[in-house]
Design a protein around this motif. Structure first.
Motif, PDB file in Angstrom:
ATOM      1  N   THR A  13       1.124  -2.777  -0.076  1.00  0.00           N
ATOM      2  CA  THR A  13       1.296  -1.491   0.325  1.00  0.00           C
ATOM      3  C   THR A  13       0.606  -1.384   1.866  1.00  0.00           C
ATOM      4  OG1 THR A  13      -0.738  -0.473  -0.237  1.00  0.00           O
ATOM      5  CG2 THR A  13       0.871  -0.614  -1.796  1.00  0.00           C
ATOM      6  N   SER A 166      13.151   0.357  -9.803  1.00  0.00           N
ATOM      7  CA  SER A 166      11.586  -0.143 -10.188  1.00  0.00           C
ATOM      8  C   SER A 166      11.190   0.259 -11.636  1.00  0.00           C
ATOM      9  CB  SER A 166      10.791   0.433  -8.913  1.00  0.00           C
ATOM     10  OG  SER A 166      11.115  -0.228  -7.734  1.00  0.00           O
ATOM     11  N   SER A 232      -1.175   3.691  -6.484  1.00  0.00           N
ATOM     12  CA  SER A 232      -0.128   2.722  -6.800  1.00  0.00           C
ATOM     13  C   SER A 232       0.220   1.360  -6.078  1.00  0.00           C
ATOM     14  CB  SER A 232       1.110   3.536  -7.006  1.00  0.00           C
ATOM     15  OG  SER A 232       1.396   3.663  -5.599  1.00  0.00           O
ATOM     16  N   PRO A 234       3.413  -1.508  -5.626  1.00  0.00           N
ATOM     17  CA  PRO A 234       4.649  -2.126  -5.955  1.00  0.00           C
ATOM     18  C   PRO A 234       4.230  -3.550  -6.563  1.00  0.00           C
ATOM     19  CG  PRO A 234       4.355  -2.144  -3.691  1.00  0.00           C
ATOM     20  CD  PRO A 234       3.416  -1.175  -4.035  1.00  0.00           C
ATOM     21  N   LEU A 241       6.409  -0.899 -10.604  1.00  0.00           N
ATOM     22  CA  LEU A 241       5.693  -0.054  -9.823  1.00  0.00           C
ATOM     23  C   LEU A 241       4.490   0.341 -10.558  1.00  0.00           C
ATOM     24  CD1 LEU A 241       5.171   1.511  -7.247  1.00  0.00           C
ATOM     25  CD2 LEU A 241       6.380   3.395  -8.355  1.00  0.00           C
TER      26      LEU A 241
END
Length: 303
Positions: A13, A166, A232, A234, A241
């Motif tokens: 991220t 996702s 969060s 990925p 996710l």
């Protein structure tokens, strides 16, 4: 419960990739970018990314490979178009590149990659995996073709459009007073003796908070009350996710779901700080699981 805020961005991220979604439907622009010698490509072979060798590994951003391969327009990096291409059809892609590059499992490098590289590679890996898994229409079975820069796969028979997906998964650090609940899944290598946060996929018709409560109760039999969002991440292995939470336990007794879990235990801060001396390991530093644990330790430490 005290809300625990993230101390820093999670791996994969925070990059500066401009996804330039408005360019995807401009077919002439995309085709021009494909031919533009300034455009860069990140390459994958059977899930492994092409990495430039050196003291500090980084993504190899190369010119367009001289062969027909599935590709996706990822966006703009420093105003230059960036694409991903999948060379998995080749028996040995290494013949295209010298010893300065190697196809490498990203998971072994996540903590070492620059933020921009990690973001680009995560996007590329997830998109190429989706393309490889969506060669045929789920409605009628006809072949699909890529449109909109590869971000849409269109049915050649009925025109049905298929979009990247996702899979949302909750991952949570359960706390009660001065202790945290960590578990050991059967998926973890037994020789590592690693204890991590609990996690599970969100089910249809379920809120994220309810998913946290359900997963914790299913895996270890502990009831959860207050749930607080943390951050969060990925996780492109292949297409999840991870939605991170801290959760406050209402009960303490552990009733293990033995089909999924090998063990689960309550740990104090002191035990976490001395985990190596006590013979167990925590999750990798680049994981959101480790971030949930370390942020809780840092922000609830005695003043």
């Amino acid at each position: 419960m005290q809300r625990i805020t993230p101390s820093q961005p999670n791996a994969y991220t925070g990059g500066t990739l401009d996804r330039a979604a408005h360019r995807r439907s401009d077919e002439a622009w995309v085709q021009s970018a494909l031919r533009d010698p300034s455009s860069r490509f990140v390459l994958f072979w059977r899930g492994h990314a092409l990495i430039a060798a050196g003291d500090a590994p980084k993504a190899a951003l190369v010119s367009r490979p001289e062969l027909d391969a599935p590709w996706v327009f990822l966006g703009l990096q420093d105003q230059n178009p960036v694409f991903a291409a999948d060379l998995s059809a080749l028996d040995d892609p290494h013949i295209l590149y010298g010893t300065s590059f190697a196809f490498t499992d990203m998971r072994s490098l996540t903590a070492l990659l620059p933020t921009d590289d990690a973001t680009i590679l995560a996007t590329a890996r997830a998109m190429l995996h989706w393309r490889a898994q969506t060669k045929f229409c789920a409605h009628c079975g006809a072949p699909t073709v890529p449109v909109r820069g590869g971000y849409v796969l269109k049915c050649t028979a009925q025109g049905t459009e298929h979009f990247p997906r996702s899979d949302p998964a909750v991952i949570m650090l359960v706390t009660k007073g001065k202790r945290v609940l960590l578990g050991q899944s059967h998926k973890f290598p037994i020789e590592r003796n690693m204890y991590s946060t609990l996690a599970g996929f969100v089910e249809p018709g379920e809120s994220l908070e309810d998913s946290v409560r359900r997963e914790v109760f299913e895996e270890v039999g502990v009831r959860v009350g207050a749930v607080s969002y943390h951050s969060s991440q990925p996780w492109p292995f292949p297409a999840s996710l991870m939605l991170g939470y801290h959760a406050e336990a209402l009960t303490e007794e552990i009733v293990l779901e033995t089909d999924e879990m090998r063990d689960a235990r309550w740990y104090t801060r002191e035990e976490l700080e001395n985990h190596r001396d006590l013979g167990f390991n925590l999750p990798r530093h680049d994981s959101i699981a480790r971030r949930l644990i370390e942020d809780w330790m840092a922000q609830t430490a005695p003043r």
